[in-house]
Write a protein that holds these residues in place. Structure first.
Motif, PDB file in Angstrom:
ATOM      1  N   TRP A 115       0.612  -1.862  -0.171  1.00 16.19           N
ATOM      2  CA  TRP A 115      -0.159   0.045  -0.062  1.00 16.19           C
ATOM      3  C   TRP A 115       0.945   1.680  -0.123  1.00 16.19           C
ATOM      4  O   TRP A 115       0.679   2.229  -0.333  1.00 16.19           O
ATOM      5  CB  TRP A 115      -1.279  -0.348   1.538  1.00 16.19           C
ATOM      6  CG  TRP A 115      -1.642   1.333   1.527  1.00 16.19           C
ATOM      7  CD1 TRP A 115      -1.060   2.524   2.434  1.00 16.19           C
ATOM      8  CD2 TRP A 115      -2.756   2.004   1.162  1.00 16.19           C
ATOM      9  NE1 TRP A 115      -2.686   3.549   1.949  1.00 16.19           N
ATOM     10  CE2 TRP A 115      -3.229   3.394   1.257  1.00 16.19           C
ATOM     11  CE3 TRP A 115      -3.850   1.226  -0.009  1.00 16.19           C
ATOM     12  CZ2 TRP A 115      -3.870   4.129   0.687  1.00 16.19           C
ATOM     13  CZ3 TRP A 115      -4.859   1.605  -0.893  1.00 16.19           C
ATOM     14  CH2 TRP A 115      -4.762   3.242  -0.337  1.00 16.19           C
ATOM     15  N   THR A 148       3.440   1.784  -5.640  1.00 16.87           N
ATOM     16  CA  THR A 148       2.744   1.010  -4.481  1.00 16.87           C
ATOM     17  C   THR A 148       1.165   1.540  -4.853  1.00 16.87           C
ATOM     18  O   THR A 148       0.677   1.969  -5.916  1.00 16.87           O
ATOM     19  CB  THR A 148       2.957   1.665  -3.682  1.00 16.87           C
ATOM     20  OG1 THR A 148       2.661   3.056  -3.781  1.00 16.87           O
ATOM     21  CG2 THR A 148       4.369   1.467  -2.942  1.00 16.87           C
ATOM     22  N   GLN A 169      -1.463   3.452  -2.966  1.00 10.76           N
ATOM     23  CA  GLN A 169      -1.300   4.826  -2.053  1.00 10.76           C
ATOM     24  C   GLN A 169      -0.525   5.476  -3.737  1.00 10.76           C
ATOM     25  O   GLN A 169      -0.971   6.054  -4.244  1.00 10.76           O
ATOM     26  CB  GLN A 169      -0.486   4.682  -0.903  1.00 10.76           C
ATOM     27  CG  GLN A 169      -0.522   5.997  -1.113  1.00 10.76           C
ATOM     28  CD  GLN A 169       0.189   6.414   0.490  1.00 10.76           C
ATOM     29  OE1 GLN A 169       0.779   5.372   1.151  1.00 10.76           O
ATOM     30  NE2 GLN A 169       0.018   7.676   0.541  1.00 10.76           N
ATOM     31  N   GLY A 210      -3.886   5.729   4.234  1.00  7.05           N
ATOM     32  CA  GLY A 210      -4.264   4.696   4.149  1.00  7.05           C
ATOM     33  C   GLY A 210      -4.849   3.817   5.283  1.00  7.05           C
ATOM     34  O   GLY A 210      -4.215   4.621   6.206  1.00  7.05           O
ATOM     35  N   ARG A 214      -1.583  -0.088   6.455  1.00  4.19           N
ATOM     36  CA  ARG A 214      -1.002  -0.334   4.849  1.00  4.19           C
ATOM     37  C   ARG A 214      -0.908  -1.999   5.139  1.00  4.19           C
ATOM     38  O   ARG A 214       0.608  -2.623   5.906  1.00  4.19           O
ATOM     39  CB  ARG A 214       0.436  -0.054   6.326  1.00  4.19           C
ATOM     40  CG  ARG A 214       0.077   1.898   6.047  1.00  4.19           C
ATOM     41  CD  ARG A 214       1.129   2.383   7.420  1.00  4.19           C
ATOM     42  NE  ARG A 214       1.421   3.767   7.314  1.00  4.19           N
ATOM     43  CZ  ARG A 214       1.881   4.155   8.086  1.00  4.19           C
ATOM     44  NH1 ARG A 214       2.593   3.512   9.540  1.00  4.19           N
ATOM     45  NH2 ARG A 214       1.533   5.149   9.073  1.00  4.19           N
ATOM     46  N   GLN A 270     -10.034  -1.974   1.383  1.00  3.61           N
ATOM     47  CA  GLN A 270      -9.584  -1.256   1.899  1.00  3.61           C
ATOM     48  C   GLN A 270     -10.063   0.695   1.639  1.00  3.61           C
ATOM     49  O   GLN A 270     -11.321   0.576   1.079  1.00  3.61           O
ATOM     50  CB  GLN A 270      -8.228  -0.904   0.981  1.00  3.61           C
ATOM     51  CG  GLN A 270      -7.192   0.588   0.846  1.00  3.61           C
ATOM     52  CD  GLN A 270      -5.883   0.628   2.633  1.00  3.61           C
ATOM     53  OE1 GLN A 270      -6.723   0.221   4.117  1.00  3.61           O
ATOM     54  NE2 GLN A 270      -5.749   0.058   2.477  1.00  3.61           N
TER      55      GLN A 270
END
Lengths: 244, 244
Positions: free
Chosen positions: A17, A26, A28, A47, A50, A60
């Motif tokens: 993440w 990633t 993110q 987030g 992780r 998520q």
């Protein structure tokens, strides 16, 4: 305006993440790139969990402060148009200005799937840990009972430099067994780095009979990662839900 | 000795079942390579259904004449050890000397999965056709009723040069609907090249309302591929079972 994003992803291809300096591979990073392009200014998202490299998510949650004229539906459609096909934004909604996806999370649910039976299922191979051994499920359930509750879970944390409290409450560990799969669902108020995967590796060792369920209390009390089981592979793990 | 192999595969990465001269990126090619290595002589296998590039199988059946000292379990383990992780041999057993997986097949079951609802499911993206439209399921079921039975299915065959009979019997077309998915299951005595995918494309057009279910009979009678619907994408199709 503060927005809440509900996100699903197949983590197989990603480095987890959390955005890293040296790579943008990633979840993110991918989402921030699209939002920054949309807003024409850098956007940062927070987030709730992780997830590690290779770990998946069905629910998520992230939040982001953004300045845009687009409606929530338009933001969601924009993201899904530009994101790769293994990341899907399920919903975008306006949130309270102080809403923080991680700090406000009350409970998280993780699921770990272990392939049982003699054969692997090729369609689930990226979402299951291939074990194909006979495990003693009753012993695993007994061990899980010792792990439920409020404990210092330092023995189940890979981060040695962790300075914050490692006390967490595991509300429930449910172990379901079918002919094809053993599925362990963890519900708790928070999870340390690698905690679900180390809990799973430890429960697998109990299931194999190389570790007794009664030793769980001493293991917790030792506060030493070396006394716990192996870290189960990332591919079997999915963040199912974040509750507020 | 003649052996029967039951095979599961995720067809995403492959150029289909059937071995091609210019490439060995086929399921048949991968399995033959391992068997030839095991027997130290070239082995040819016969598959029951020649699935297209990108089509999956849960219960493909093949047979091979081989000379080996290994037991069926040993052959199965050898294959799974050397085959890639998206191909799994479910079972190897001795078959009658004259058993031919394709010629002896009495019935085949194919399933076509269409992603419904507003969002794609990232975990099923390789096994569903992403449509995300509202389809009129009742109209599709009505059209399916006209297609069941014994007909000349030439209108539903991509192979223009086909000289053999294109008469087949479709025993059943079942359409199941959930919030996330529309799943069409075809059971029949045999299927022409691309037949299931063209049947599905045609039923989707009926579901969209651009084609009336009553026109199915005239479509069958026309024996012209141009009158049928589009060829639905390979990724949504799975060979479920071959019955003998």
């Amino acid at each position: 305006m503060n927005y809440r994003l509900d996100i699903q992803y197949d983590g197989t291809r990603y480095g987890g993440w959390q955005k890293q300096k040296d790579t943008d591979n990633t979840i993110q990073g991918k989402i921030e790139d699209v939002l920054s392009r949309m807003c024409e200014t850098p956007v940062t998202i927070q987030g709730a969990g992780r997830t590690d490299a290779g770990v998946h998510a069905r629910g998520q949650v992230a939040n982001a402060h953004m300045d845009t004229d687009k409606s929530c539906e338009e933001i969601c459609a924009y993201l899904n148009h530009y994101l790769p096909e293994d990341i899907e934004i399920l919903q975008v909604r306006q949130a309270a200005e102080r809403f923080h996806s991680r700090l406000n999370a009350r409970e998280k649910v993780y699921q770990y799937r272990i392939a049982a039976g003699f054969h692997k299922n090729v369609f689930e191979r990226k979402y299951q840990c291939p074990l194909h051994e006979n495990l003693d499920i009753d012993a695993m359930r007994e061990a899980a009972g010792f792990l439920e509750g409020t404990h210092d879970f330092k023995s189940f944390c890979s981060n040695k430099k962790m300075k914050k409290s490692s006390i967490r409450t595991l509300h429930c560990i449910e172990i379901q067994e079918t002919e094809q799969e053993i599925c362990i669902t963890y519900t708790g108020d928070g999870f340390l780095y690698n905690m679900v995967r180390i809990l799973t590796g430890t429960l697998i060792e109990v299931g194999r009979g190389v570790r007794k369920s009664e030793t769980m209390t001493a293991l917790l009390e030792s506060c030493d990662r070396k006394n716990a089981g192996f870290t189960a592979p990332a591919r079997g793990l999915t963040l199912l839900e974040v509750r507020y």
